[in-house]
Design an enzyme around this catalytic site. Structure first.
Site, mmCIF file in Angstrom:
data_model
loop_
_atom_site.group_PDB
_atom_site.id
_atom_site.type_symbol
_atom_site.label_atom_id
_atom_site.label_comp_id
_atom_site.label_asym_id
_atom_site.label_seq_id
_atom_site.Cartn_x
_atom_site.Cartn_y
_atom_site.Cartn_z
ATOM 1 N N CYS A 81 47.450 24.078 136.859
ATOM 2 C CA CYS A 81 45.839 24.030 136.862
ATOM 3 C C CYS A 81 45.361 25.635 138.267
ATOM 4 C CB CYS A 81 44.062 23.338 137.875
ATOM 5 S SG CYS A 81 44.773 21.595 136.951
ATOM 6 N N CYS A 84 45.968 29.440 137.612
ATOM 7 C CA CYS A 84 44.113 30.133 137.197
ATOM 8 C C CYS A 84 42.573 30.045 137.937
ATOM 9 C CB CYS A 84 43.469 29.770 135.694
ATOM 10 S SG CYS A 84 45.245 29.934 134.548
ATOM 11 N N HIS A 85 42.910 28.217 138.452
ATOM 12 C CA HIS A 85 41.598 28.124 139.233
ATOM 13 C C HIS A 85 41.536 28.071 140.838
ATOM 14 C CE1 HIS A 85 39.797 27.096 135.594
ATOM 15 N NE2 HIS A 85 40.746 26.276 135.195
ATOM 16 N N CYS A 185 17.524 -2.381 129.093
ATOM 17 C CA CYS A 185 18.120 -3.576 130.341
ATOM 18 C C CYS A 185 18.020 -2.424 131.285
ATOM 19 C CB CYS A 185 19.630 -4.309 129.723
ATOM 20 S SG CYS A 185 19.840 -5.146 128.873
ATOM 21 N N HIS A 186 18.050 -1.194 131.209
ATOM 22 C CA HIS A 186 18.408 -0.491 132.017
ATOM 23 C C HIS A 186 17.405 0.672 132.399
ATOM 24 C CE1 HIS A 186 22.380 -1.126 132.447
ATOM 25 N NE2 HIS A 186 22.918 -1.100 130.976
ATOM 26 N N CYS A 227 29.621 -1.704 127.787
ATOM 27 C CA CYS A 227 28.250 -1.817 127.369
ATOM 28 C C CYS A 227 27.723 -2.353 125.724
ATOM 29 C CB CYS A 227 27.188 -1.243 127.966
ATOM 30 S SG CYS A 227 27.275 -1.008 129.479
#
Lengths: 266, 149
Positions: A81, A84-85, A185-186, A227
């Site tokens: 990674c 490139c980054h 619920c939330h 959930c």
């Protein structure tokens, strides 16, 4: 009067109205922006302390693994990674705060783990990480942690609009044998006691999280699946577009709240 | 004769009869805010009903609290069950358990005796109600014993 009393009165009014309550404007209403709170706020002092200290936060172990992966060359391209980054602290800052984003090549939004796998297969010529794998959670945690402290800032991209709306619809729809929607619920019952736990508002501020109940790291998708299983609904498969749509909506709903990855949760 | 036909028509209109397709459920009739008739004709066992209410998997205590000193974790999303037998008749309790959406379309109370009109039910729960007809009767019998002091 305070909102809790108003909510109770609304509840009573609706029970009385019964079958005549065809339009239900107040229920399922968004939480007013100044009343939004992270699940962090409902944790015990011990758990808060665990999250706040990088030397005791179990999620940091995944972050360290992710940091190692960041610098490890992979695939037939033999590229890391970092190749490139560069330094993730710079290049990845703000990324988790704005994902999911629209991917033009796919014509649909992608979440962070999908983007990681696009990089793996297309730029590293490496095998994509499996859903919920140790490596995927580690690298996601490392990347997302670079946005810790940043406000959630979903992009204003018109191409995302239909997907956000799908996510909203998913959030509002009753599902499962228990016939419950996320919103019931939330949005409607946050802060109350669901058998020993405080019902959270369900904001995606800290993913991937270290959940004490799991004794391990897990993604937002894992939590959404829990959930769905909890309301006796058939969960979507890992990687399903519905999860990205829900995440898009949840990020809109949590706009401006602070990223706290890696969060600890009970 | 005509009055009787009208009564039958009225009962059918109010009737909670499941369609022919869901023969798994026993038919029931809603009258006002109650299902006056027992679902099974077999008297509910209150002791069994208490066991059903306390069993975590049946989800009652996720939302409700009640006179259960041995149970540490009880919810407060829904009314406390103390005195519920004084507030509602057997028939009223029966409807609320069977399908509370008949009274409040926005309710969070799951429909414990419904298998149609549900969305994406998990495979292992599909095509069967959350509680059997006799379990409903047992719970109703138990809840009716919870009188105000």
């Amino acid at each position: 009067m305070n909102v809790a009393v108003l909510r109770s009165m609304l509840w009573i009014a609706l029970v009385v109205a019964g079958p005549f309550a065809a339009a239900l404007p107040a229920l399922g209403a968004e939480i007013p922006p100044d009343q939004r709170r992270s699940g962090y706020a409902d944790m015990s002092p011990d758990n808060k302390a665990m999250q706040d200290d990088d030397t005791s936060n179990p999620g940091m172990l995944a972050v360290l693994d992710g940091e190692a992966l960041w610098g490890t060359k992979a695939g037939t391209a033999n590229r890391s990674c970092a190749d490139c980054h560069g330094d993730a602290k710079t290049s990845m800052k703000g990324v988790a705060a704005r994902y999911p984003v629209f991917n033009a090549a796919r014509g649909q939004p992608v979440d962070l783990s999908q983007r990681i796998n696009i990089c793996r297969s297309q730029h590293q010529q490496a095998k994509p990480f499996a859903h919920e794998s140790k490596d995927m959670l580690a690298l996601s945690a490392y990347v997302a942690m670079q946005s810790r402290g940043d406000p959630i800032a979903p992009p204003d991209d018109q191409r995302l609009k239909p997907f956000i709306e799908k996510g909203h619809a998913l959030f509002m729809q009753r599902m499962g044998q228990l016939n419950l929607s996320c919103s019931q619920c939330h949005n409607d019952n946050w802060g109350k006691n669901i058998a020993g736990n405080i019902m959270p508002q369900a904001h995606p501020t800290g993913y991937p999280i270290y959940r004490l109940e799991w004794q391990g790291m897990g993604s937002l998708q894992r939590r959404l699946r829990n959930c769905m299983i909890g309301v006796r609904a058939e969960p979507y498969a890992y990687g399903a577009p519905e999860y990205v749509e829900m995440e898009l909506y949840l990020m809109q709903r949590a706009r401006g709240m602070t990223i706290e990855t890696p969060a600890v949760r009970p | 004769m005509r009055a009787r036909a009208a009564l039958v028509l009225a009962a059918t209109v109010l009737c909670g009869n499941p369609s022919a397709a869901q023969s798994a459920l026993v038919p029931y009739t809603i009258v006002g805010d109650a299902i006056p008739q027992s679902l099974t004709g077999v008297p509910g066992d209150a002791a069994r009903g208490r066991t059903i209410v306390l069993k975590r998997e049946n989800t009652c205590l996720l939302c409700h609290s009640g006179p259960f000193p041995e149970e540490r974790f009880q919810g407060n999303l829904a009314p406390d069950l103390r005195g519920v037998g004084s507030r509602w008749s057997e028939g009223e309790l029966r409807l609320r358990l069977v399908d509370a959406t008949r009274l409040n379309p926005a309710t969070i109370m799951p429909p414990f005796y419904r298998i149609e009109g549900l969305n994406r039910v998990a495979q292992s729960f599909r095509d069967k109600p959350a509680l059997t007809a006799q379990q409903i009767e047992d719970v109703v019998a138990y809840l009716e014993t919870l009188k105000d002091k």
